[in-house]
Write an enzyme that holds these catalytic residues in place. Sequence first.
Site, PDB file in Angstrom:
ATOM      1  N   GLY A 244      43.138  42.005  33.025  1.00 25.39           N
ATOM      2  CA  GLY A 244      43.313  40.894  32.088  1.00 25.39           C
ATOM      3  C   GLY A 244      42.031  40.110  31.842  1.00 25.39           C
ATOM      4  N   LYS A 472      54.560  31.345  40.335  1.00 22.72           N
ATOM      5  CA  LYS A 472      55.346  31.869  39.204  1.00 22.72           C
ATOM      6  C   LYS A 472      56.771  32.190  39.657  1.00 22.72           C
ATOM      7  CE  LYS A 472      51.725  34.608  36.956  1.00 22.72           C
ATOM      8  NZ  LYS A 472      51.367  35.962  36.549  1.00 22.72           N
TER       9      LYS A 472
HETATM   10  O1  F6P Z   1      48.672  34.860  36.067  1.00 22.26           O
HETATM   11  C1  F6P Z   1      47.440  35.484  36.027  1.00 22.26           C
HETATM   12  C2  F6P Z   1      47.372  36.524  34.951  1.00 22.26           C
HETATM   13  O2  F6P Z   1      48.000  37.681  35.378  1.00 22.26           O
HETATM   14  C3  F6P Z   1      45.918  36.798  34.567  1.00 22.26           C
HETATM   15  O3  F6P Z   1      45.290  37.657  35.427  1.00 22.26           O
HETATM   16  C4  F6P Z   1      46.077  37.287  33.179  1.00 22.26           C
HETATM   17  O4  F6P Z   1      44.873  37.258  32.476  1.00 22.26           O
HETATM   18  C5  F6P Z   1      47.119  36.324  32.654  1.00 22.26           C
HETATM   19  O5  F6P Z   1      47.990  36.114  33.751  1.00 22.26           O
HETATM   20  C6  F6P Z   1      47.872  36.773  31.445  1.00 22.26           C
HETATM   21  O6  F6P Z   1      48.562  37.968  31.679  1.00 22.26           O
HETATM   22  P1  F6P Z   1      49.128  38.837  30.483  1.00 22.26           P
HETATM   23  O7  F6P Z   1      47.956  39.286  29.670  1.00 22.26           O
HETATM   24  O8  F6P Z   1      49.864  39.975  31.109  1.00 22.26           O
HETATM   25  O9  F6P Z   1      50.035  37.956  29.673  1.00 22.26           O
END
Ligand code: F6P
Length: 502
Positions: A244, A472
């Site tokens: 991500g 979360k």
């Molecule tokens: O909560 C952290 C995270 O997993 C990051 O590493 C990531 O960039 C963000 O959430 C958003 O995740 P996604 O692109 O799956 O929505």
Amino acid sequence: MSSPALEAIAALPQVELKSIFTADPDRLTKFTLTQGPIRFDWSKTHLTDELLDGFVKLAGDKGFAAQRDALFAGEPINNSEGRAAEHPAERGEGNAQSVSRAKMFHARMRALIDAIEGEALGPIRHILHIGIGGSALGPDLIIDALGGDGARYDVAIVSNVDGTALERAISRFDPEATLIAVASKTFTTTETMLNAASAINWMVESGVEDPYGRVIALTASPEKAIEWGVDETRILPFSESVGGRYSLWSSIGFPAALALGWDAFESLLEGAAAMDRHFRLSPIHANAPLIAAFVDQYYTRVVGCQTRALFAYDERLRLLPSYLQQLEMESNGKSVTRDGQPVDGPSAPITWGGVGTDAQHAVFQLLHQGTVLTPVEFVASIEPGHALDPAHHRALLVNCFAQGAALMQGRANDADPARAYPGNRPSTTILLDDVTPDALGALIAFYEHRTFANAVLMGINPFDQFGVELGKEIAKSIETDGPKGFDPSTMALINLALGGAA
Ligand code: F6P
């Protein structure tokens, strides 16, 4: 500190920065490196030949070269999740199969951009990009840095689940001329899915005929996007092996490619690829991301600094500190090594910072006279980003360079200690020729590789982020099962603000 190489480094005497240039007249040449459009200057840090040799030994002990090769070969170096980390492939570097897959995805993205420009989806003027973390910070940084007033579309990046963020963005948009880009690697992130649903509602309430027809999905989970209602032809996939916070080079960069134009996006990728090659092929003594990591390791693990500050002396780079916060802290803010052992010392420091000269009038007091030693990094550009009187840019750069000199030199004042500056405070300066797409691409790739190099030197896997999960999960359980079994403080807060409602 159980590593013998690090112990040897710690046993070396620390030099006084004030006399460091007289002690070694070649210092500026030795500790300055120019790579493409970027000059790195570590000469005002405590790095010496002896320290450098010590860190070269540490890198050898930690198997740095083999791990770097594994990164570029597309091996599963993200061992906790059994995945590769293939952001370099997005730039055309690395495993041939992954590079051609990334090229195919880019071609698909470009075709969709051409179609949008040709008004296949109607007369689009506004892009509502919905995503969070790595699915927002990268595009936001690039568009803000390179778009200026020249961006071809009005882009709003909405990340926060706080409805105020979305409401503010849509209040300036015409729903009939808006495209929604839902950016989520997993396509399950609560904030993003809630914002996306509200954006669709806004379109429905505004009488837009086919709201889902205005949605583009940027994701590594196309099947989830289809389930959610996005037509397959408007899904821009990217590979699961792109993390991500390393994903701006993939379809997550879609709003940037659309707003800035494909040529600019391609230059960004090329600049990053040049830094990839530098990192992969340069010897250790002349390797910018690795030397930067040595400096980081010295201050964090040997000197014991708990923070590292970055000041962008360029308004175009004002989002760089927040971008780096995720890159560095989510990657290396860990307590265990890739083998599950406790890390043998502190890991990532807190990354913080701001923009110069504003920060000089807010936080620099502590940097100059406070009791907390903070290594500082200045990032500036020789060329200005505006057409106003050159006096502006001159004043900006003069201030930047003056701060580095003041931190290093200090000034004694025996008569009045409140007016004395201890000096001996380190800073690095990163000077760009200009904030162009290729320079910015190279700069961001430099930070990615520096983060990776730091991880290798500490034995950490920088590509997972389990630390974000617990909060979360608890939030989800409150939503699904109601507030149960919490401590009195949490229960009281929930009852007071949410009426105890699930
Ligand atoms: O909560 C952290 C995270 O997993 C990051 O590493 C990531 O960039 C963000 O959430 C958003 O995740 P996604 O692109 O799956 O929505």
